[in-house]
Design a protein around this motif. Structure first.
Motif, PDB file in Angstrom:
ATOM      1  N   ALA A 260      -0.402   8.969  -3.695  1.00 21.30           N
ATOM      2  CA  ALA A 260      -1.436   9.874  -2.816  1.00 21.30           C
ATOM      3  C   ALA A 260      -1.005   8.959  -1.834  1.00 21.30           C
ATOM      4  N   SER A 261      -0.973   9.546  -0.237  1.00 17.47           N
ATOM      5  CA  SER A 261      -1.298   8.990   0.656  1.00 17.47           C
ATOM      6  C   SER A 261      -2.577   8.113   1.037  1.00 17.47           C
ATOM      7  N   ASN A 262      -3.377   7.601   0.616  1.00 17.30           N
ATOM      8  CA  ASN A 262      -4.351   6.929   0.381  1.00 17.30           C
ATOM      9  C   ASN A 262      -4.486   5.922   0.355  1.00 17.30           C
ATOM     10  N   MET A 263      -3.751   5.740  -1.200  1.00 18.91           N
ATOM     11  CA  MET A 263      -3.499   5.233  -2.020  1.00 18.91           C
ATOM     12  C   MET A 263      -2.484   3.986  -1.617  1.00 18.91           C
TER      13      MET A 263
ATOM     14  N   ALA B  99      -0.989  -9.409  -4.178  1.00 17.51           N
ATOM     15  CA  ALA B  99      -1.580  -8.518  -4.897  1.00 17.51           C
ATOM     16  C   ALA B  99      -0.572  -7.309  -5.041  1.00 17.51           C
ATOM     17  N   PHE B 100       0.614  -7.855  -5.410  1.00 18.02           N
ATOM     18  CA  PHE B 100       1.230  -6.683  -5.553  1.00 18.02           C
ATOM     19  C   PHE B 100       1.029  -5.244  -5.572  1.00 18.02           C
ATOM     20  N   TYR B 101       1.856  -4.137  -4.834  1.00 16.05           N
ATOM     21  CA  TYR B 101       1.692  -2.904  -5.461  1.00 16.05           C
ATOM     22  C   TYR B 101       3.176  -2.441  -6.479  1.00 16.05           C
TER      23      TYR B 101
ATOM     24  N   SER C 124      -2.326   2.502   6.527  1.00 19.58           N
ATOM     25  CA  SER C 124      -4.108   2.287   6.207  1.00 19.58           C
ATOM     26  C   SER C 124      -4.438   3.196   4.433  1.00 19.58           C
ATOM     27  N   GLY C 125      -3.633   2.647   3.747  1.00 21.35           N
ATOM     28  CA  GLY C 125      -3.376   3.083   2.828  1.00 21.35           C
ATOM     29  C   GLY C 125      -4.112   1.940   1.644  1.00 21.35           C
ATOM     30  N   LEU C 126      -4.857   2.490   0.410  1.00 16.58           N
ATOM     31  CA  LEU C 126      -6.026   1.294  -0.078  1.00 16.58           C
ATOM     32  C   LEU C 126      -5.426   0.595  -0.562  1.00 16.58           C
ATOM     33  N   LYS C 127      -3.831   0.152  -1.109  1.00 15.74           N
ATOM     34  CA  LYS C 127      -3.261  -1.139  -1.283  1.00 15.74           C
ATOM     35  C   LYS C 127      -3.227  -2.086   0.062  1.00 15.74           C
ATOM     36  N   THR C 128      -2.738  -1.100   1.039  1.00 11.49           N
ATOM     37  CA  THR C 128      -2.700  -2.381   2.634  1.00 11.49           C
ATOM     38  C   THR C 128      -4.071  -3.047   2.589  1.00 11.49           C
ATOM     39  N   LEU C 129      -5.507  -1.983   2.339  1.00 11.24           N
ATOM     40  CA  LEU C 129      -6.262  -3.157   2.731  1.00 11.24           C
ATOM     41  C   LEU C 129      -6.287  -4.088   1.684  1.00 11.24           C
ATOM     42  N   ILE C 130      -5.897  -3.800   0.830  1.00 13.71           N
ATOM     43  CA  ILE C 130      -6.225  -5.356  -0.489  1.00 13.71           C
ATOM     44  C   ILE C 130      -4.993  -6.000  -0.147  1.00 13.71           C
ATOM     45  N   LEU C 131      -3.891  -6.129   0.471  1.00 14.21           N
ATOM     46  CA  LEU C 131      -2.876  -6.572   0.635  1.00 14.21           C
ATOM     47  C   LEU C 131      -3.283  -7.526   2.145  1.00 14.21           C
ATOM     48  N   ARG C 132      -4.296  -6.654   2.575  1.00 11.91           N
ATOM     49  CA  ARG C 132      -4.747  -7.979   4.207  1.00 11.91           C
ATOM     50  C   ARG C 132      -5.059  -9.041   3.664  1.00 11.91           C
TER      51      ARG C 132
ATOM     52  N   THR D 138     -12.419  10.739  -0.049  1.00 14.61           N
ATOM     53  CA  THR D 138     -11.247   9.930  -1.096  1.00 14.61           C
ATOM     54  C   THR D 138     -10.573   8.976   0.464  1.00 14.61           C
ATOM     55  N   THR D 139     -11.549   8.463   1.456  1.00 14.74           N
ATOM     56  CA  THR D 139     -10.568   8.073   2.619  1.00 14.74           C
ATOM     57  C   THR D 139      -9.986   5.998   1.548  1.00 14.74           C
ATOM     58  N   ALA D 140      -9.079   5.706   1.977  1.00 17.69           N
ATOM     59  CA  ALA D 140      -9.644   4.541   1.487  1.00 17.69           C
ATOM     60  C   ALA D 140      -9.780   3.647   1.902  1.00 17.69           C
ATOM     61  N   MET D 141     -10.894   3.324   3.324  1.00 16.30           N
ATOM     62  CA  MET D 141     -12.130   2.642   3.069  1.00 16.30           C
ATOM     63  C   MET D 141     -13.131   3.368   2.584  1.00 16.30           C
ATOM     64  N   SER D 142     -12.858   4.350   2.502  1.00 18.11           N
ATOM     65  CA  SER D 142     -14.453   4.457   1.076  1.00 18.11           C
ATOM     66  C   SER D 142     -14.094   4.213  -0.158  1.00 18.11           C
ATOM     67  N   LEU D 143     -13.075   3.944  -0.541  1.00 19.53           N
ATOM     68  CA  LEU D 143     -12.500   3.370  -2.080  1.00 19.53           C
ATOM     69  C   LEU D 143     -12.539   2.306  -1.934  1.00 19.53           C
TER      70      LEU D 143
END
Length: 779
Positions: free
Chosen positions: A345-348, A366-368, A353-361, A314-319
């Protein structure tokens, strides 16, 4: 396959005078990467082989997890949406991770070279970043090598021109019977999917008394429809019954694919937001649910279940990788995302390094938004954790639930006492009877993650207080009970105190306000502007409770205590802390002030403070600008400058030129809206959007409507994801815990989106099912 090639090659080497060896078509490889050249087959076999491959169709494994490979500086993979665009010839080899052309493989040895020709026949096409090569391979005119090969394929398959086709052609009667058999199986499968039921049974032998839901339902259907009975089960051809487990799974897969296709077509080219969360299923596999939120062609907010994916970590990168693969499967891209909705959750929502940050990059637009329902839950948990008296209340209720509801016998005792109480109240005229009134309540066990259940527990406890105390007294006085008597005695002492009664009624009121907000946040069509307004209303109601609610609350508690013979202390007496009164108090405070200040004011202030802290997103500039779209009170919050500022948050949709046009369009728009009677009584931007579409105003003001859609896309709560997890528990139950991931996904898509699946025509499903594999029957 080796035996087949040996026979074919030996026959070929012997020349035309040799005796022809018949082909075993079942040994022909489906994967294009494993096929030998057509020239290796005997000339007499080549036409039969070509016809077999054309009847089967191109090898297109849509459900395959296409691997990535590095091309240049980017990771690329085969895009399954190409099957839709080049579906009549494009094939994919799992063995070689490459694309091939079916018609050129069958007939290209007769023609010259063409763009990518040899590549699509021998080595395979792997340049995933050069989609134009696929079009170049087809060629521009009818005389291209590919088109000539395709024409030869068409001529071969024209049954009227081939003597073998005339000899093997199915009669119309046979086709009709086959279609009736398919339709009967499809009807049964649709019902089982809609209800989330299992298909197979423990023993499906013909002599079994219960062959499982599918076969039993089909048999029940056949008994009542003579036309169906003549073509199914024992009356069907032995090799074409269409009831085996693989056929059932293919039918379900066809329904699922058509359902998802309908959702993607409804989405079209619109922008969307994603709602994501993960949870364990009954077999301890981590599953991630992805939901799309968008505005449909009618101007309505829609949240649709896209799929469920098994993730090993359930790491942000794997999601993120799992989301990319799911998007690639359905021809979606992260560039179209305009909103993200997760829990805390911190991985979100991790900042680095959360999922929202990976998509925002990848997509800064893509506002969270942190799930409003989750924030409300955290605010309520904080009170129960930090305030000692409230914490004690819920501890007592938890123990009470275990003692009173600890066995069926005690539960029956409680029901009987409550039945007697209700009967006496009806006879005395204290309550009235009627439809839906005086339903049998019970002591619900509260869930820490669902605080609406705590509210229901408090309400039932107040309604059943007398019955509960009666049961506790019976347990305390029953000498035959070895365990629970001491707990029952302790609970009676605690419950018969003014502190307990006051805290109970206070938390009922506080949770009542929060419960209304929580229920409103569960709506799929809820927009963030209205959600912000609901939060503000809840805060205002809590503030009003703090200012003017003490006296009414105290009167309500006193009535409750008088009714149940609970001792009421004098509010003017001095309040003593601790067990001993000899030491006195450092400060003189009356009992009334103690309850009012240290309990009532403190609890309400804590709730207000938590709401302010948790919902600090409502103070962000983006949401403040968004409020100017609200149509309430004749668009009283309209502010052109803030709306233009809102548009600047989305530079892709609003270029500098578009901003100039938006400035002019907003002036005309607000003048038109305020003088129009149809828009005078609207409540919320959702109603505004639907009304604009109904009156074709979205065509007159496309830029304003674009702003409106962006505001509605932003997610409010992840309730749809939570409902998907609830559905997962129904579909993948303890008795079905060995379901495969693809099988579970197909069942969930049709179960959750049953309203979409019900509208899909049977013919579309049957045609897709027919193309998924070579069938003995023909339509």
């Amino acid at each position: 396959m080796e035996n087949f090639l040996k026979r074919s090659r030996s026959s070929h080497e012997q020349g035309s005078s040799s005796q022809h060896v018949s082909c075993n078509l079942e040994e022909l490889p489906s994967d294009p990467g494993k096929r030998p050249k057509m020239s290796t087959y005997h000339p007499n076999d080549q036409e039969i082989i070509r016809r077999a491959y054309l009847q089967k169709g191109p090898c297109q494994p849509n459900q395959h997890n296409f691997p990535q490979r590095k091309i240049g500086n980017s990771m690329r993979r085969f895009c399954p949406s190409w099957f839709n665009e080049f579906g009549n010839w494009l094939e994919y080899s799992i063995e070689k991770d490459a694309a091939f052309c079916l018609c050129c493989y069958l007939f290209r040895p007769d023609f010259g070279k063409q763009a990518g020709g040899d590549t699509f026949i021998t080595e395979g096409f792997t340049s995933w970043n050069k989609k134009t090569t696929l079009s170049s391979h087809v060629g521009a005119g009818p005389n291209s090598a590919h088109n000539i090969a395709w024409k030869k394929c068409g001529d071969l398959m024209k049954q009227d021109q081939h003597i073998e086709g005339l000899m093997s052609k199915h009669s119309q009667t046979t086709r009709n019977l086959y279609r009736r058999r398919l339709t009967a199986s499809l009807d049964c499968i649709r019902l089982l999917l809609k209800q989330g039921l299992s298909f197979r049974g423990h023993d499906e032998k013909i002599e079994s008394s219960n062959q499982g839901n599918f076969l039993e339902l089909l048999r029940w259907f056949a008994k009542r429809k003579k036309k169906v009975k003549r073509v199914v089960l024992e009356n069907a051809p032995e090799n074409d019954k269409m009831t085996c487990p693989s056929i059932q799974k293919e039918f379900v897969s066809a329904i699922s694919l058509e359902t998802t296709k309908a959702i993607i077509e409804d989405l079209g080219d619109e922008l969307f937001a994603i709602l994501v969360d993960e949870s364990r299923d009954v077999s301890d596999k981590e599953q991630m649910v992805v939901v799309l939120r968008y505005v449909n062609k009618y101007g309505c907010i829609v949240e649709r279940f896209l799929g469920i994916v098994h993730v090993t970590t359930t790491t942000a990168m794997s999601l993120k990788i799992a989301i990319d693969e799911l998007f690639c499967k359905h021809s979606l891209t992260t560039s179209r995302i305009r909103g993200q909705g997760y829990d805390g959750a911190s991985n979100m929502q991790g900042q680095f390094s959360g999922l929202k940050t990976l998509i925002l990059r990848e997509n800064p637009c893509a506002f969270y938004v942190h799930c409003f329902a989750h924030q409300l839950q955290l605010a309520l948990i904080a009170i129960a954790r930090d305030h000692l008296q409230v914490n004690s209340l819920f501890s007592v209720i938890s123990t009470l639930t275990n003692v009173v509801g600890g066995s069926c016998k005690r539960t029956d005792m409680l029901r009987e006492r409550q039945r007697i109480r209700v009967k006496e109240a009806l006879e005395n005229g204290e309550i009235v009877s009627g439809r839906g009134l005086n339903q049998e309540p019970n002591m619900k066990r509260s869930a820490d993650t669902r605080w609406s259940s705590h509210f229901a527990t408090l309400v039932n406890l107040i309604l059943m207080y007398s019955s509960i105390t009666d049961v506790l007294e019976m347990l305390r006085d029953d000498v035959s009970i070895k365990d629970g008597r001491g707990e029952a005695k302790g609970l009676l002492i605690l419950m018969n105190t003014f502190d307990f009664a006051l805290t109970l009624h206070l938390m009922k009121k506080v949770l009542d306000f929060s419960n209304e907000l929580s229920q409103a946040l569960q709506r799929k069509d809820q927009d963030i502007v209205n959600a912000m307004n609901l939060v503000s209303i809840t805060k205002e109601r809590l503030q009003a409770l703090r200012d003017d609610g003490w006296e009414p609350l105290l009167e309500e508690v006193i009535l409750f205590c008088n009714k149940h013979d609970i001792n009421i202390p004098s509010m003017d007496d001095i309040f003593f802390r601790g067990k001993s009164k000899r030491g006195g108090n450092a400060e003189s405070i009356t009992i009334g002030n103690h309850y009012r200040i240290e309990l009532f004011y403190t609890v309400v202030d804590m709730q207000l403070q938590e709401l302010n802290n948790r919902f600090n997103e409502t103070n962000s500039r983006l949401l403040i600008c968004m409020e100017c779209l609200c149509p309430n009170n004749s668009f009283s919050k309209f502010d052109k400058a803030k709306l233009i500022e809102f548009a600047k948050f989305y530079p892709i949709e609003f270029s500098p030129t578009s901003l100039v046009l938006l400035d002019s369009q907003l002036e005309t728009y607000i003048f038109d809206m305020r003088r129009s009677v149809e828009f005078a009584s609207l409540k919320g931007i959702s109603d505004l959007s639907k009304k604009m579409v109904a009156l074709k105003k979205h065509i007159d003001y496309p830029l304003v409507y674009g702003l409106l859609k962006l505001a509605m896309i932003l997610p409010v709560a992840t309730s749809t994801v939570e409902r998907a997890f609830s559905a997962m528990k129904i579909v993948k139950s303890r008795l079905r815990n060995r379901m495969g991931d693809d099988w579970m996904n197909d069942c969930l898509v049709t179960y959750i989106e049953r309203d979409v699946a019900d509208k899909i025509d049977d013919e579309l499903i049957i045609q897709r099912f027919q193309k998924m594999a070579t069938r003995r029957g023909h339509l």
